[in-house]
Design an enzyme around this catalytic site. Sequence first.
Site, short mmCIF file in Angstrom:
data_model
loop_
_atom_site.label_atom_id
_atom_site.label_comp_id
_atom_site.label_asym_id
_atom_site.label_seq_id
_atom_site.Cartn_x
_atom_site.Cartn_y
_atom_site.Cartn_z
N GLU A 276 0.84 -1.22 0.00
CA GLU A 276 0.00 0.00 0.00
C GLU A 276 0.87 1.26 0.00
O GLU A 276 0.60 2.22 0.73
CB GLU A 276 -0.93 0.01 1.22
CG GLU A 276 -1.82 -1.21 1.33
CD GLU A 276 -2.84 -1.16 2.47
OE1 GLU A 276 -3.04 -0.09 3.07
OE2 GLU A 276 -3.45 -2.21 2.75
O1 9MR Z 1 -8.04 4.08 1.13
C1 9MR Z 1 -9.08 3.39 1.79
C2 9MR Z 1 -10.23 4.33 2.07
O2 9MR Z 1 -10.74 4.80 0.85
C3 9MR Z 1 -11.29 3.59 2.88
O3 9MR Z 1 -12.28 4.50 3.23
C4 9MR Z 1 -10.69 2.99 4.13
C5 9MR Z 1 -11.69 2.16 4.91
O4 9MR Z 1 -12.13 1.07 4.15
O5 9MR Z 1 -9.60 2.15 3.81
C6 9MR Z 1 -8.57 2.80 3.10
O6 9MR Z 1 -7.57 1.86 2.81
C7 9MR Z 1 -6.86 1.33 3.93
C8 9MR Z 1 -6.58 -0.12 3.64
O7 9MR Z 1 -7.76 -0.82 3.37
C9 9MR Z 1 -5.84 -0.77 4.81
N1 9MR Z 1 -4.66 -0.03 5.18
C10 9MR Z 1 -4.82 1.42 5.35
C11 9MR Z 1 -5.51 2.02 4.12
C12 9MR Z 1 -5.60 3.53 4.25
O8 9MR Z 1 -6.40 3.89 5.34
#
Ligand code: 9MR
Length: 375
Positions: A276
Amino acid sequence: MRREFLTGAATLAACSPIPPGAARAVSREGLADHARQSGRYFGAAVKSRLLREDRAYRAAAARECNILVQEYELKRKTAEPKPGRYDFKGADEIIDFAQQHGMRARGHTLVWYTANPTWLEPAVERAGKAEQRRLMTSYIDVAMRRYAGRISEWDVVNETLEPNQGRADGMRAENLWMKAMGEHYIDLAFHRAREVDGDATLFLGDYGLEHDSPRCERRRTAMLKLLDRLLGRGVPIDAIGIQGHLKPYKEPFKQRQFADFLDTLSGYGLKLAITELDIADRGGPPNPEKRDREVAAFGKAFLDVALDNPAVESVLCWGISDQYSWLSNYPEYKWPDGQLSRGLPFDGKMARKPFWDAIAGAFDAAPPVGRRNRA
Ligand code: 9MR
């Protein structure tokens, strides 16, 4: 001999990959072409709506990536809004796109403490032991079966650690699954995932493992101790996902320290991936060009270490363009004046930034995947 690494703040200052103002040729090759040279994958988290509606975004995804992941469309909140009622429309579109372009796909994520539908936690709290297990494994069953052969790797369990929540072992206490089953929820998830799709690579993923800070040091220690317990019990974990949400203006980074951590993980026989990657630029210099150069230099310092480890097979950014980055909206990272964050390889107008060159350069210098770089 492995590479010599810079230490501490030197990484920010000393290794700007692009001379200021240098013109960069716009080529039709993408980062995936650079990744392929050493047998690796480059990819990004995407949203189906953007693939449908934004042509430049779709073109960039097709050109730059040989692996894709869903930013949210396989989270249970989206995919199982009502018990047993599934909605895989968005995820299907992303997986179809990946297949049409000959890309691999990751699945994100099967078991997590958040982004769950509102019905789930009360149901788990009410349930007896057997039903609690069913409430967890039913999603593994349905999602993995649906995408067997099309999603080759899964974030089976995500973000199990949170040393700030009072547990001596550093496990996240505020976690419905932890409350229901203790840490054996992780064992159950991985055993079930292995049964459902024996060909998929099974990942445990977490953040806060990268910097030279007390926060990350506690998290690294908790991760290694957790792995000792899990692998000691024979839990079928294949790989560790290092998320790579970096914050160079808040916490320092030491290449040698991070290299040693990755070596310890790969020494367990685990595969690794940066799953990520993005770079929070809040707190950096106000001049965007200068900030872009620093972000690129920092990203290069990080990726030089990551890609020096032959167990690191892929790097995915958490988005493609700054226009849609979560960093631009998240309270801790967003700029108070409303400007976009600049933590991804493409800017808000889908132009390549120095970070793109930094990623390409780090891939170009990487030893072949799966083999040690011996001198
Ligand atoms: O980028 C993602 C955001 O759009 C969502 O609202 C959120 C909750 O589902 O998750 C974000 O992605 C996360 C990922 O799933 C796990 N690691 C951290 C990421 C950034 O918050």
